[in-house]
Enzyme design. Sequence first.
Site, PDB file in Angstrom:
ATOM      1  N   LYS A 162      63.591  35.344 -18.641  1.00  0.00           N
ATOM      2  CA  LYS A 162      64.426  34.145 -18.780  1.00  0.00           C
ATOM      3  C   LYS A 162      65.485  34.336 -19.862  1.00  0.00           C
ATOM      4  O   LYS A 162      66.665  34.061 -19.650  1.00  0.00           O
ATOM      5  CB  LYS A 162      63.556  32.928 -19.096  1.00  0.00           C
ATOM      6  CG  LYS A 162      64.337  31.624 -19.186  1.00  0.00           C
ATOM      7  CD  LYS A 162      63.442  30.436 -19.549  1.00  0.00           C
ATOM      8  CE  LYS A 162      62.501  30.098 -18.440  1.00  0.00           C
ATOM      9  NZ  LYS A 162      61.732  28.852 -18.720  1.00  0.00           N
TER      10      LYS A 162
ATOM     11  N   GLU B  41      58.606  43.461 -24.191  1.00  0.00           N
ATOM     12  CA  GLU B  41      58.017  44.404 -23.243  1.00  0.00           C
ATOM     13  C   GLU B  41      58.929  44.617 -22.035  1.00  0.00           C
ATOM     14  O   GLU B  41      59.161  45.752 -21.602  1.00  0.00           O
ATOM     15  CB  GLU B  41      56.646  43.899 -22.769  1.00  0.00           C
ATOM     16  CG  GLU B  41      55.610  43.765 -23.872  1.00  0.00           C
ATOM     17  CD  GLU B  41      55.546  42.355 -24.438  1.00  0.00           C
ATOM     18  OE1 GLU B  41      54.491  41.984 -24.968  1.00  0.00           O
ATOM     19  OE2 GLU B  41      56.564  41.624 -24.350  1.00  0.00           O
TER      20      GLU B  41
ATOM     21  N   GLY C 274      56.404  29.967 -16.999  1.00  0.00           N
ATOM     22  CA  GLY C 274      56.311  31.290 -16.384  1.00  0.00           C
ATOM     23  C   GLY C 274      55.183  31.417 -15.388  1.00  0.00           C
ATOM     24  O   GLY C 274      55.349  31.988 -14.305  1.00  0.00           O
ATOM     25  N   ARG C 275      54.011  30.876 -15.717  1.00  0.00           N
ATOM     26  CA  ARG C 275      52.861  31.015 -14.831  1.00  0.00           C
ATOM     27  C   ARG C 275      52.943  30.076 -13.629  1.00  0.00           C
ATOM     28  O   ARG C 275      52.081  30.117 -12.753  1.00  0.00           O
ATOM     29  CB  ARG C 275      51.570  30.784 -15.609  1.00  0.00           C
ATOM     30  CG  ARG C 275      51.491  29.438 -16.321  1.00  0.00           C
ATOM     31  CD  ARG C 275      50.329  29.418 -17.307  1.00  0.00           C
ATOM     32  NE  ARG C 275      50.261  28.202 -18.101  1.00  0.00           N
ATOM     33  CZ  ARG C 275      50.968  27.986 -19.205  1.00  0.00           C
ATOM     34  NH1 ARG C 275      51.818  28.896 -19.624  1.00  0.00           N
ATOM     35  NH2 ARG C 275      50.831  26.860 -19.892  1.00  0.00           N
TER      36      ARG C 275
ATOM     37  N   GLU D 259      45.814  30.464 -19.774  1.00  0.00           N
ATOM     38  CA  GLU D 259      46.990  30.197 -20.595  1.00  0.00           C
ATOM     39  C   GLU D 259      47.306  28.706 -20.591  1.00  0.00           C
ATOM     40  O   GLU D 259      47.838  28.170 -21.569  1.00  0.00           O
ATOM     41  CB  GLU D 259      48.188  31.006 -20.089  1.00  0.00           C
ATOM     42  CG  GLU D 259      49.358  31.063 -21.077  1.00  0.00           C
ATOM     43  CD  GLU D 259      50.405  32.087 -20.679  1.00  0.00           C
ATOM     44  OE1 GLU D 259      50.297  33.250 -21.121  1.00  0.00           O
ATOM     45  OE2 GLU D 259      51.320  31.736 -19.921  1.00  0.00           O
TER      46      GLU D 259
ATOM     47  N   HIS E  71      28.193  43.883  -4.538  1.00  0.00           N
ATOM     48  CA  HIS E  71      27.505  45.127  -4.895  1.00  0.00           C
ATOM     49  C   HIS E  71      27.718  45.486  -6.357  1.00  0.00           C
ATOM     50  O   HIS E  71      27.499  46.634  -6.749  1.00  0.00           O
ATOM     51  CB  HIS E  71      27.983  46.254  -3.974  1.00  0.00           C
ATOM     52  CG  HIS E  71      27.566  46.063  -2.555  1.00  0.00           C
ATOM     53  ND1 HIS E  71      26.423  46.637  -2.030  1.00  0.00           N
ATOM     54  CD2 HIS E  71      28.112  45.324  -1.555  1.00  0.00           C
ATOM     55  CE1 HIS E  71      26.299  46.269  -0.769  1.00  0.00           C
ATOM     56  NE2 HIS E  71      27.311  45.481  -0.454  1.00  0.00           N
TER      57      HIS E  71
ATOM     58  N   LYS F 182      52.936  38.782 -30.781  1.00  0.00           N
ATOM     59  CA  LYS F 182      54.244  39.375 -30.500  1.00  0.00           C
ATOM     60  C   LYS F 182      55.095  39.445 -31.769  1.00  0.00           C
ATOM     61  O   LYS F 182      55.787  40.442 -32.025  1.00  0.00           O
ATOM     62  CB  LYS F 182      54.958  38.563 -29.415  1.00  0.00           C
ATOM     63  CG  LYS F 182      54.296  38.655 -28.051  1.00  0.00           C
ATOM     64  CD  LYS F 182      54.764  37.580 -27.103  1.00  0.00           C
ATOM     65  CE  LYS F 182      56.215  37.679 -26.771  1.00  0.00           C
ATOM     66  NZ  LYS F 182      56.621  36.699 -25.741  1.00  0.00           N
TER      67      LYS F 182
END
Length: 550
Positions: free
Chosen positions: A210, A216, A272-273, A358, A389, A509
């Site tokens: 954005k 990152e 964002g999510r 979050e 399993h 961050k």
Amino acid sequence: MGTTIAPLLARPAWRALQAHHAQLASRHLRELFAADPGRGERFALEAAGVYLDYSKNRITADTLDLLVQLAEQSGLRERIDAMFRGEHINVSENRAVLHVALRAARGACILVDGTNVVPQVHAVLERMGAFSAQLRAGHWRGYGGKPIRNIVNVGIGGSDLGPVMAYEALRHYSQRNLQFRFVSNVDGTDFVESVRDLDPGETLFIISSKTFTTLETMTNAQSARAWSVAGFAGDQKSVARHFVAVSTNATEVAKFGIDTANMFGFWDWVGGRYSMDSAIGLSTMLAVGPEHFASMLQGFHEMDEHFRTAPLRRNLPALMGLLAVWYNNFFGAQTAAVFPYEQYLKRFPAYLQQLTMESNGKHVTLEGRRVDYDTGPIYWGEPGTNGQHSFYQLIHQGTRLIPCDLIAFLRPLNPLGVHHELLLANVLAQGEALAFGKTAEEVKAEGSPDWLVPHRTFEGNRPSNTLLLEELTPAALGRLVALYEHNVFTQGVIWQIDSFDQWGVELGKVLAKAIVPLLQGHPAAPLTHDSSTNALIRRIARGARDGGAV
């Protein structure tokens, strides 16, 4: 904020639920089913293309009545209406929360600070559609004249988890002469392995940030730029044909070398999510095409409308959210599991981890008061039947209560022999086994010796929801994601927390930016961290100087 809401523990329904839990906690699902032969049909709900069987939960009709009362006393209906009206329900950032506007019908009116945002949404969708049609048809050519065959999405968090989940979920509908890669980790291995076998002349990068400053993402973007330009003998003009941006920062986008005509925007009222159906979903549209993307949006919208209009007792997301609160706060269940019995949904649990944790991993209320109850359980999962399993052992015979969602589809996208019947049989069998288990008497009747009986006994009474959809279509994916979005919102309203900020992402961050120059060997930079961090910095820096020796 409207009517003042009493603190959670002071709400009458909460106190009634505590007393009710004390009476119900010792009752077994075997007893509840035996007492009510029609329970499997009565405790089921179908809406917006999703059938929910919630009969295998440790509840009675009285439980549901009290949970709905709790929702009413928590102002859930008012909060739903406030969200759809565009009110600033994200209080810590003073923002509207309008991912529902991303899938609103053309011609709808949803106001943010007096402006109808729906025309803006559809304008971006039209630009995305035009670009996608051009590239999918082979008309968008790289700098050297080759058609684009590889799309690499570069993002992190919601700019990665949503797109990669959607691509994997809808791969059946994807254009197979295009291949898609997703880079998110700042670990250089992620980028290097993603582009190792690609031709720069046939590769398009989507840089999703954005602000176009996310550390990152922009580190990976700069590496992508260097890799791509190297494929054209260092010609910087090539960037404009091999990079597009999903961003709102035109200045930084242009500085990077991307033509701002190929910048697709979104808004600060989209978290964002919650953004996979915005321009963040450009890679999804490139993979499946504008029509399938529109179908996905329609599925989202159908669940949105159901959530907005259905009575709480018949409201799928609200009901699932209330059941989640029931187990989290009254049974002390610290985790919740989601098991899609559909291989295409292999990344869906990872997507839900961000959406749920979050959103609701919060320790203060909307007013900033410390909560005195548990919020945000840990969500996790893997596709069935693989999980059966590995970790199902703990769910069946371990000491922890783990409510489960079992997701299945009536029709397979890839019919193959008896595979789908076996898959569906396992869904039903797991729900039955979790609920009813196997008693010691049943084990003995099978001929097991007495010493082995305890090992083969299943306590049961493990709750689960079973969700059935007809087929994994783009619309079905939209319905499923919106179901969990609103489920999470419901939980947050009950806990009176802000489900739409994420301040917990920030601190690490900020500290990382301060540590980077220390690891890059700047001797003048003082070590002002704690003794542990300082020692680790010295150790890593010394290892770098000594050729990697620790």
